[in-house]
Design an enzyme around this catalytic site. Structure first.
Site: not given
Ligand SMILES: *Cc1c(COP(=O)(O)O)cnc(C)c1O
Length: 426
Positions: A238, A143, A266
């Site tokens: 990512d 994701y 995060k």
């Molecule tokens: C949480 C997440 C996102 C999106 O981040 P948001 O702050 O929720 O928009 C993108 N990539 C990864 C791997 C994530 O865990």
């Protein structure tokens, strides 16, 4: 007995679709009523009925130093008193950028944004702008936020481009996204052999945390690195979830593989909205106002959010932070595995740094398909037994769990006691 969670959930659904502001919070996967949280401290949070839970989602990653850490709260209060937002640069943003460049391998420059979605969306645009190519590769089960090009699942064949996973995503956007199997190097080789010079970038979660926890193999990431270099494609890690979770220097250090661009989020906001994308300076110079790739944000680098992030980054650099966090998380995974198997269940758990995965399957999964093959119904019953015992796990069999530095042996002991009772009742 009144149930304030139920009352709040009924009310929330009148003003907000599904009663929540992000879908996984709605408990759709596990069933039941979501808990409305009123406060949190250290490893705990409390719901609207004043029930206390040991929290294993940690706001889905950010709460690595524990909730409401006094140093972070003080930094936020002091920053707030100086003004909430200026729309002009601040020294705090420089400090934040310098700190991240120091800690994350290969990040020479970066830009702060307010969400992980913004970070990946911008990194994608940068990769496309710098290479002047449109096609991208992502992997099933990863994701990367909810930008149009990334809400895409595999098409019918290896070389057919993907299908949208959300209504409202035009096929004209998803047709540029190729979706391949995680940990399948052969497939990646095959696709690069055919359309390699049209690929702007490969985006991957090097430790996947959005299909439960699934580690990439070193060989898979090495293949990806080599193919991107050979074909002039940008490799994007990512690390919004795994960055500052799997270790102080992220997955790049864990695997000794350097990406061209890294997305963070995060943990770097410490609970407030901060995310970032960065990497090689020769790529980052394509960003406006220097280059032709446009990206902006009214609240990007917000001073209060940066204060929370910077303070969190300081705390996690203290002696022994990651060795303690890693040992605690490993202990949790090992003791849960032992308890589950002793009770006769097909169950295992894995941990990387301060992230963990629980699987109702015989083996630790290595792909989306193997995660999907685990016993979801059993997980759902386990989830509710744990919740009733005051342990809040991710409300889905397909999400990772998170441990904070405040989850000490006493907290883990209490968790294992609850798990033993739950496994016995499953
Ligand atoms: C949480 C997440 C996102 C999106 O981040 P948001 O702050 O929720 O928009 C993108 N990539 C990864 C791997 C994530 O865990």
């Amino acid at each position: 007995m009144t149930n304030h969670n139920e009352t709040l959930f009924a009310r929330a659904q009148l003003s907000t679709p599904g009663g929540v502001n992000s879908p996984v919070r709605a408990f759709r996967s596990v069933g039941g009523t979501p808990r409305f949280i009123t406060r949190a401290e250290g490893p705990y949070f409390w719901d609207a009925d004043d029930r206390r839970y040991i929290d294993y989602i940690g706001s889905w990653g950010p709460a690595i130093v524990g909730h409401a850490h006094p140093e972070v709260v003080t930094a936020v209060q002091e920053a707030a008193a100086r003004g909430l937002s200026f729309g002009a640069p601040t020294e705090g943003e420089i400090l934040m950028a310098e700190e991240i460049c120091k800690l994350v391998p290969g990040v020479e420059q970066l830009r702060l944004v307010s969400s992980g979605t913004e970070a990946t969306m911008s990194a994608l645009r940068l990769a496309r702008g710098a290479t002047r190519r449109d096609k991208i590769i992502k992997f099933e089960g990863c994701y990367h936020g909810h930008a149009d090009s990334l809400l895409v699942k595999a098409g019918s064949g290896l070389l057919t481009f993907g299908n949208p996973t959300s209504a409202g995503v035009p096929e004209d956007f998803s047709k540029h996204t190729l979706v391949l199997d995680y940990n399948n190097s052969q497939q990646l080789e095959e696709v690069f052999r055919t359309v390699g010079d049209q690929i702007a970038c490969v985006i991957v979660e090097p430790v996947a945390g959005n299909m439960n926890l699934v580690r990439a193999t070193t060989e898979f990431l090495q293949t990806m690195r080599r193919l991107c270099s050979q074909h002039g494609s940008v490799l994007i890690f990512d690390e919004v979830m795994c960055g500052f979770r799997v270790g102080l220097h992220g997955a790049q250090a864990l695997y000794e593989i350097q990406a061209d661009l890294v997305c963070l989020g995060k943990v770097i906001g410490g609970g407030l909205p901060v995310a970032a994308f960065g990497g090689r300076a020769d790529l980052m110079k394509h960003m406006a106002p220097l280059g032709g790739v446009y990206q902006a944000g009214t609240l990007s680098g917000n001073p209060v959010a940066v204060a929370a992030g910077l303070t969190t980054l300081k705390i996690i650099q203290r002696e022994g932070f990651y060795s303690t966090l890693t040992a605690q998380t490993r202990e949790l995974a090992e003791r849960l595995t032992a308890a589950g198997q002793a009770a006769g269940h097909q169950f295992c758990a894995d941990a990387v740094g301060g992230m963990f995965g629980l699987y109702f399957s015989a083996q630790i999964p290595d792909s989306y398909a193997s995660v999907m093959a685990s016993d979801k119904e059993k997980f759902n019953r386990f989830f509710h037994l744990m919740l009733d015992a005051g342990v809040y796990l991710a409300p889905s069999a397909f999400e990772a769990g998170f441990v904070s530095i405040q989850h000490n042996t006493q907290i883990i002991d209490a968790t294992i006691e609850a798990a033993k009772r739950a496994f016995a009742h499953l």
